[in-house]
Design an enzyme around this catalytic site. Sequence first.
Site, short mmCIF file in Angstrom:
data_model
loop_
_atom_site.label_atom_id
_atom_site.label_comp_id
_atom_site.label_asym_id
_atom_site.label_seq_id
_atom_site.Cartn_x
_atom_site.Cartn_y
_atom_site.Cartn_z
N LYS A 26 0.83 -1.20 0.00
CA LYS A 26 0.00 0.00 0.00
C LYS A 26 0.87 1.26 0.00
CE LYS A 26 -3.59 0.08 2.85
NZ LYS A 26 -4.97 0.29 2.47
N ARG A 96 -3.49 2.95 8.47
CA ARG A 96 -3.79 1.65 7.86
C ARG A 96 -2.55 0.77 7.78
NH1 ARG A 96 -6.97 5.15 4.37
NH2 ARG A 96 -9.10 4.37 4.17
N GLY A 105 -7.95 -7.64 5.00
CA GLY A 105 -8.80 -7.71 6.19
C GLY A 105 -8.16 -8.35 7.41
N MET A 107 -5.42 -7.31 9.15
CA MET A 107 -4.86 -6.39 10.15
C MET A 107 -5.79 -5.19 10.31
SD MET A 107 -0.84 -6.75 9.34
CE MET A 107 -0.98 -6.59 7.59
N ARG A 347 -3.36 -1.82 -6.15
CA ARG A 347 -2.46 -2.98 -6.04
C ARG A 347 -2.82 -3.96 -7.15
NH1 ARG A 347 -5.29 -4.92 -0.45
NH2 ARG A 347 -7.29 -5.37 -1.33
N HIS A 473 -2.50 -44.11 -0.81
CA HIS A 473 -3.00 -44.78 -2.01
C HIS A 473 -4.14 -43.98 -2.64
CE1 HIS A 473 -5.55 -47.70 -4.17
NE2 HIS A 473 -4.39 -48.17 -4.57
N SER A 798 15.61 -42.02 -11.56
CA SER A 798 14.38 -41.26 -11.34
C SER A 798 14.16 -41.18 -9.83
CB SER A 798 13.20 -41.94 -12.03
OG SER A 798 12.03 -41.22 -11.75
N ASP A 803 8.99 -42.22 -1.48
CA ASP A 803 9.74 -43.09 -0.57
C ASP A 803 11.00 -42.41 -0.05
OD1 ASP A 803 8.46 -45.61 -0.08
OD2 ASP A 803 8.55 -45.93 -2.23
N CYS A 865 9.76 -38.84 -10.14
CA CYS A 865 8.43 -39.38 -10.40
C CYS A 865 7.60 -39.50 -9.14
CB CYS A 865 8.51 -40.72 -11.13
SG CYS A 865 9.36 -41.98 -10.18
N TYR A 885 13.83 -34.11 -16.40
CA TYR A 885 12.37 -34.07 -16.52
C TYR A 885 11.71 -34.24 -15.15
CZ TYR A 885 12.35 -39.19 -16.09
OH TYR A 885 12.51 -40.46 -15.63
C1 PEP Z 1 8.08 -42.83 -4.98
O1 PEP Z 1 8.39 -43.50 -4.01
O2 PEP Z 1 8.28 -41.61 -5.06
C2 PEP Z 1 7.40 -43.46 -6.12
C3 PEP Z 1 7.16 -42.79 -7.22
O3 PEP Z 1 7.02 -44.73 -5.97
P1 PEP Z 1 5.69 -45.18 -5.19
O4 PEP Z 1 4.93 -43.93 -4.85
O5 PEP Z 1 4.96 -46.05 -6.12
O6 PEP Z 1 6.26 -45.87 -4.02
MG MG Z 2 8.41 -45.64 -4.22
#
Ligand code: PEP
Ligand code: MG
Length: 907
Positions: A26, A96, A105, A107, A347, A473, A798, A803, A865, A885
């Site tokens: 502000k 202010r 809102g 403060m 802003r 899961h 990867s 885990d 991954c 990646y």
């Molecule tokens: C992980 O552990 O990050 C993974 C991709 O394998 P999962 O989640 O299947 O154990």
């Molecule tokens: Mg795993």
Amino acid sequence: MSKYVYTFGGGKADADASQKNLLGGKGANLAEMNKIGLPVPAGFTLSTEVCIHYNDNDGGYPEGLEEQVLAGLKNTEEVMGAKFGDKENPLLLSCRSGARESMPGMMDTVLNIGLNDDTVAALIKQSGNEHFAWDSYRRFIQMYGDVVLGLKPESKNDPDHFEDILDKARESTGVEHEKDLTVDQLKQIVAEFKAVIKKHAGVEFPTDPMQQLWGCIGAVFGSWMNDRAIVYRRQYGIPHTWGTATNVQAMVFGNLGNDCATGVGLTRNCSDGTPGFCGDYLINAQGEDVVAGTRTPKRVEETFEQDDPAAYAELVEIGKKLENHYKDVQDIEFTVQKGKVWMLQTRNAKRTGFAAVRIAVDLVNEGLIDPKTALQKRRIPADDLNQLLQPIFDPAAKEAAQKDNRLLAKGINAGPGAASGQIVFHASDAEAQWNEDNDKQLILVRRETSPEDLRGMKVAKGILTAFGGASSHAALVSRQMGKTCVCGCDQLNINYEAGTVTVGDTVLKEGDWISVDGFTGEVFNGQIDTSASEVMEVLLGNLNAEDAPTYARYEQLMKWADEYRTLNVRANAEADDAEAAVALGAEGVGLCRTEHMFFDHLDEIREMIFSTKPEDRAKALAKLLPFQREDFTHLFKTLGDRPVTIRLLDPPLHEFLSKHHMHDDPTLGPKLAKEFGVSEEAVLRRVEELEETNPMLGHRGCRLGIVFPEITAMQSRAIFEAACGLKKEGINCYPEVMVPLAGFKTEFENQAKVIRETAAKVFEEQGVEVEYMVGTMIEIPRAALTADEIAEDAEFFSFGTNDLTQTALGMSRDDYKGFIGYYQENDIVPADPFQTVDQTGVGKLMKIGVEGGRSTRKDLKIGICGEHGGDPKSVFFCHEIGLNYVSCSPRRIPIARLAAAQAALDS
Ligand code: PEP
Ligand code: MG
């Protein structure tokens, strides 16, 4: 002496918009607006450093502040031509808050500072409006009491002394609003308000304007540490160490008569991004009336032009000037005092994901910004793209549900989207009901889900679980399937036998409607209307691109993102979701969890589990081979010439057969006994043998393939037979076979040998060869620490950060829900480590892994991954440490593409 106070007014300012850290948003923008010649009431800003000092020193101020405030005040008086506390020509002030990032809102604010029995008389003379002067005075006393003296009620049950007095006054004259009270009533209210302060705060209302001003400054600085502000900062990741600035500014009045107004506006619509000035205003009112909800404001775009054509035209011009200057949509506050427009704030406006995309693309087309600027993460937080990809609740319907108190509970927002449906507790029932009626909307409500529930999850609109965290899961399968999911909702008491779910006093039965908001984790009783994502409809071929303006802008934005990013983006996908993954821009599959393909063939898997001899196991596995080959063929075909990383079997075998399964299906024991020619006791014994105390650290990952090499051989054969088969049809594919959970180089070598030998055999049998690689997950600390050794044989890495987080932190990904909320609320961890990579710990292991791996194999291809691969902050980190990646669930691909571009543009 350090400078703590920055003045502005009369077209001059000793700061500008670049100094947000010191002056807050502000303050910095008030200075900037002065500099670009907009009409801003004069004032001064006390810097955020003062706030830090104030809160660190028990309300003490740094040396020299007082003189600087007096100098700031003098400048304000000179520019405004009035004097603070003067009995003839009094200057009134506002005070202010204003932090580096807006915290709407959260403060405090005090208006009309400087009023007392003398100055109110002067104000009457000056304005010729007795009602206005007394109304301003009573507002000031009320705000001072609430904010400075702490009389503001904290909960619904606390008394609100000031409002009680106003209520009585309104009732006694039968008016709805205090603007309709008489002058005598207002005078009486002022006297009663002062008495409230004396009685409940134990002090006299201060009549000295300087004392009032310092009281207000202290209250605004103190409000940085109030509960609301702390909770807000935690939610939005704003550090507590930033502090707020305090802006002291000359008052201007929108409540001096019908040639006055006050309002808030946006230079474009921030819900959907439509161009054109819009907002709320009230004639003859003060700013707080517009936001407090005590009077219903009018819409600027509908009636302001008629009400005040000159002010409207000036505001539209100011809006354009601001957008041209800031190169972004602005959120402004204004007051019209006797026909003169004053700007109180500007802003960069907060906006929905829809509006963010539209505004960014429109601003490029209008020539205001270039594509690189359009991609900035402050303009489009990558996560907000979710809103364009998932079904959402109709906003009015959701608001109505909230108003009706239908919010039942809150869990973890594990799979974005909005889903409304009838409760079903068992996956098999969900499937049966859906088979009867494909349009049936179902919400699968479970304590937790297991691989057995997969088919039920597929047909449900949404998943709701009582247990499990962000990488449980339920969460990861839902995300992969693009399903709305709320998990870990521990207020739910689910009774499968009775077929009920109880939350507090509410008992819902199977078939009752329930609605889950996967963006927020909210669970509502009853049905809430949803609408499908236009972007997804086009991507999946259900809608023509020409009929989809939102899609056109999304597509444009993604093109720009792809131009600038250097990280590739792959999908965690198996056969079913691979098509959506490609449509969403996947450049390959980074993780095909082969066990997901097994769940459709539980009988064969269980046969393998019951085999005691390798040759029996091989026989059982031979039955699975064609299914796997078919799945891989389909996956390779869908991905075309993009690489596909296939991970060998990972979960412990009891995921396919456990006491939990036997309990859920009492016919299973006798069925298995009959099938495998053993006694029921023998079945039970095998189930018990498979049981593990700490399954995540037990017989899983490559440990399975090492002890049962037939499994690895069968899976490898399926992969290479599928690839060779396609090659013969002229279709190339690039399998990357991935070993899970290796920690020792020898573990990897053991599995790599089986894979390579199988490949050689299949190539010989088929008479063709395909290019392939063998690599490994890096998902336990030992693998990261010995990456240089592992890379001697592994051709790619990867990071399995689910885990890796679990094992580095010693924190079970399935059991952390019980304390992680507390940890976050108490600043023990900055974020859920299973959603955002813990950079200092797990991230350090990743860096070691990257450096180690590439010290052996310079061009080692490395990806991620784990679920973190679709989290924007983690994507930034992956870019920074040089991964090739990220791989994430299909629906997060656009988010990862945008985040990757933002990371590249930021670095
Ligand atoms: C992980 O552990 O990050 C993974 C991709 O394998 P999962 O989640 O299947 O154990
Ligand atoms: Mg795993």
